[in-house]
Design a protein around this motif. Structure first.
Motif, PDB file in Angstrom:
ATOM      1  N   ALA A 102       0.908  -1.208  -0.002  1.00  0.00           N
ATOM      2  CA  ALA A 102       0.095  -0.130  -0.250  1.00  0.00           C
ATOM      3  C   ALA A 102       0.869   1.257   0.226  1.00  0.00           C
ATOM      4  CB  ALA A 102      -0.748  -0.034   1.174  1.00  0.00           C
ATOM      5  N   ILE A 103       0.410   2.144  -0.779  1.00  0.00           N
ATOM      6  CA  ILE A 103       1.336   3.707  -0.998  1.00  0.00           C
ATOM      7  C   ILE A 103       0.469   4.574  -0.801  1.00  0.00           C
ATOM      8  CG2 ILE A 103       3.243   2.199  -2.301  1.00  0.00           C
ATOM      9  CD1 ILE A 103       2.021   3.740  -4.787  1.00  0.00           C
ATOM     10  N   GLU A 135      -5.216   6.726   4.235  1.00  0.00           N
ATOM     11  CA  GLU A 135      -4.902   6.752   5.718  1.00  0.00           C
ATOM     12  C   GLU A 135      -4.628   5.353   6.155  1.00  0.00           C
ATOM     13  OE1 GLU A 135      -6.077   9.241   7.400  1.00  0.00           O
ATOM     14  OE2 GLU A 135      -6.862  10.576   5.980  1.00  0.00           O
ATOM     15  N   PRO A 136      -3.869   5.231   7.219  1.00  0.00           N
ATOM     16  CA  PRO A 136      -3.574   4.237   7.889  1.00  0.00           C
ATOM     17  C   PRO A 136      -4.943   3.074   8.105  1.00  0.00           C
ATOM     18  CG  PRO A 136      -2.600   5.921   9.239  1.00  0.00           C
ATOM     19  CD  PRO A 136      -3.643   6.494   8.200  1.00  0.00           C
ATOM     20  N   PHE A 137      -4.645   1.835   7.904  1.00  0.00           N
ATOM     21  CA  PHE A 137      -5.470   0.727   8.055  1.00  0.00           C
ATOM     22  C   PHE A 137      -5.187  -0.370   8.959  1.00  0.00           C
ATOM     23  CE2 PHE A 137      -2.711   0.198   4.376  1.00  0.00           C
ATOM     24  CZ  PHE A 137      -2.260  -0.692   4.586  1.00  0.00           C
ATOM     25  N   ASN A 138      -6.187  -1.216   9.151  1.00  0.00           N
ATOM     26  CA  ASN A 138      -5.671  -2.434   9.764  1.00  0.00           C
ATOM     27  C   ASN A 138      -5.220  -3.582   9.012  1.00  0.00           C
ATOM     28  OD1 ASN A 138      -5.926  -4.759  11.272  1.00  0.00           O
ATOM     29  ND2 ASN A 138      -7.839  -4.380  12.093  1.00  0.00           N
ATOM     30  N   PHE A 139      -4.035  -3.874   9.204  1.00  0.00           N
ATOM     31  CA  PHE A 139      -3.516  -4.954   8.326  1.00  0.00           C
ATOM     32  C   PHE A 139      -4.234  -6.301   8.500  1.00  0.00           C
ATOM     33  CE2 PHE A 139       0.671  -2.598   8.306  1.00  0.00           C
ATOM     34  CZ  PHE A 139       0.844  -2.578   7.062  1.00  0.00           C
ATOM     35  N   PHE A 144      -2.391  -6.732   2.862  1.00  0.00           N
ATOM     36  CA  PHE A 144      -1.035  -6.029   2.454  1.00  0.00           C
ATOM     37  C   PHE A 144       0.157  -6.722   3.353  1.00  0.00           C
ATOM     38  CE2 PHE A 144      -3.772  -2.301   1.001  1.00  0.00           C
ATOM     39  CZ  PHE A 144      -3.740  -2.582  -0.107  1.00  0.00           C
ATOM     40  N   ASP A 145       1.351  -6.700   2.376  1.00  0.00           N
ATOM     41  CA  ASP A 145       2.287  -7.214   3.174  1.00  0.00           C
ATOM     42  C   ASP A 145       3.016  -6.190   3.747  1.00  0.00           C
ATOM     43  OD1 ASP A 145       2.142 -10.018   2.140  1.00  0.00           O
ATOM     44  OD2 ASP A 145       2.678  -9.134   0.071  1.00  0.00           O
ATOM     45  N   TRP A 155       1.736   2.140  14.371  1.00  0.00           N
ATOM     46  CA  TRP A 155       0.524   1.117  14.355  1.00  0.00           C
ATOM     47  C   TRP A 155       1.102  -0.246  15.275  1.00  0.00           C
ATOM     48  CZ3 TRP A 155      -0.147   0.581   8.296  1.00  0.00           C
ATOM     49  CH2 TRP A 155      -0.805   1.870   7.737  1.00  0.00           C
ATOM     50  N   PRO A 156      -0.075  -0.675  15.983  1.00  0.00           N
ATOM     51  CA  PRO A 156       0.112  -1.724  16.904  1.00  0.00           C
ATOM     52  C   PRO A 156       0.478  -3.122  16.115  1.00  0.00           C
ATOM     53  CG  PRO A 156      -2.295  -1.308  16.772  1.00  0.00           C
ATOM     54  CD  PRO A 156      -1.470  -0.316  16.021  1.00  0.00           C
TER      55      PRO A 156
END
Length: 303
Positions: A102-103, A135-139, A144-145, A155-156
């Protein structure tokens, strides 16, 4: 995960439900699924028995989903698409290393893309699939790797690599000044300001760093991406506070002018972030080691 079977319907039944919702008729669903209409109807009946509720309204030979079933089908569609994407990634992985990244659109285009040809030459066995996320997201919910994102890398459950601190310059089109000279930062307040949605306090912080007191809201138009705010600045709509790497070419050609001689470093920075559980993935390890050589302070490539 020990889940009762009634909460895990068969894929065949779910595909029949999704196809009927999307295509609107049992005949179209049957053609897509390579089944008879009777088989589609039986799949739906099986699903209704398993869930213990009616999903289909049967009008003579026509099948229509209830409103509740339509909502269910929309959610199931996302899950089925995710299964397809996961299967494609699994099948591709043994053939070559694959990195799903993700970029941020502006940073990815101006900073990462010019460097990627070198990575491709060094690691032709690794395929990088890229998608933009602002925006930041939940892996856990996004497959996404790794991600390249701006912030503080908090990020936790992740590890990170610092790529570049952000340095900001106030810039505008020459025609906005109409021959006026800006000799002090406070004079910029007399010009229309352009704001970026992801940096809501950027102008206030910049003025504060230069000893300029601001009261109340700093008025001006708001843009959601650097691509659009750059165009607004180029067309003389106002002064934008821009990362230096994004405006170097426009400053060099005179399309934009800087209203302060030196860029100011912000608190945030650009990071490569990845889930701890993926740290040993071969493609990610290759990309991470290569990217470490491009990170601050080593940045030899002209932009």
């Amino acid at each position: 995960m020990n889940v009762p079977r009634k909460f895990l319907p068969s894929i065949s039944s779910l595909r029949a439900l999704e196809a009927l919702d999307r295509l609107g008729s049992a005949s179209a669903a049957a053609e897509e699924l390579a089944l008879t209409q009777g088989a589609v109807s039986r799949q739906l009946q099986t699903l209704e028995r398993q869930l213990g509720m009616a999903l289909v309204q049967r009008d003579q030979k026509r099948l229509m989903l209830t409103s509740e079933a339509q909502d269910y089908a929309a959610e199931i569609r996302q899950a089925l698409n995710q299964i397809v994407q996961s299967t494609l990634r699994l099948q591709a992985a043994p053939l070559a290393g694959t990195l799903n990244l993700a970029i941020l659109p502006a940073f990815g285009m101006r900073w990462l893309m010019p460097r990627l040809p070198e990575f491709s030459r060094l690691h032709p066995d690794v395929t990088i699939n890229m998608s933009t996320r602002l925006e930041p997201f939940n892996f856990g919910s996004e497959l996404f790797d790794a991600a390249i994102h701006f912030g503080d890398a908090s990020w936790p459950g992740t590890d990170s690599l610092l790529l570049k601190h952000e340095q900001l310059l106030p810039v505008c089109a020459p025609q906005l000044l109409a021959g006026r000279l800006i000799s002090e930062p406070k004079e910029i307040l007399k010009l229309p300001l352009l704001h970026i949605q992801t940096r809501t306090m950027a102008w206030r912080d910049w003025f504060g760093q230069h000893g300029v007191a601001t009261s109340g809201d700093l008025s001006g138009t708001i843009y959601d991406q650097f691509a659009t705010i750059t165009q607004a600045a180029l067309h003389g709509l106002g002064v934008a506070l821009m990362p230096d790497y994004l405006v170097e070419q426009d400053l060099a050609t005179g399309r934009l002018v800087a209203l302060h001689p030196e860029p100011v470093e912000t608190e945030g920075a650009y990071y490569l972030v990845w889930p701890e559980r993926k740290s040993t993935a071969p493609a990610l390890k290759k990309f991470r080691r290569w990217l470490a050589g491009k990170a601050q302070p080593e940045d030899p490539l002209p932009r």
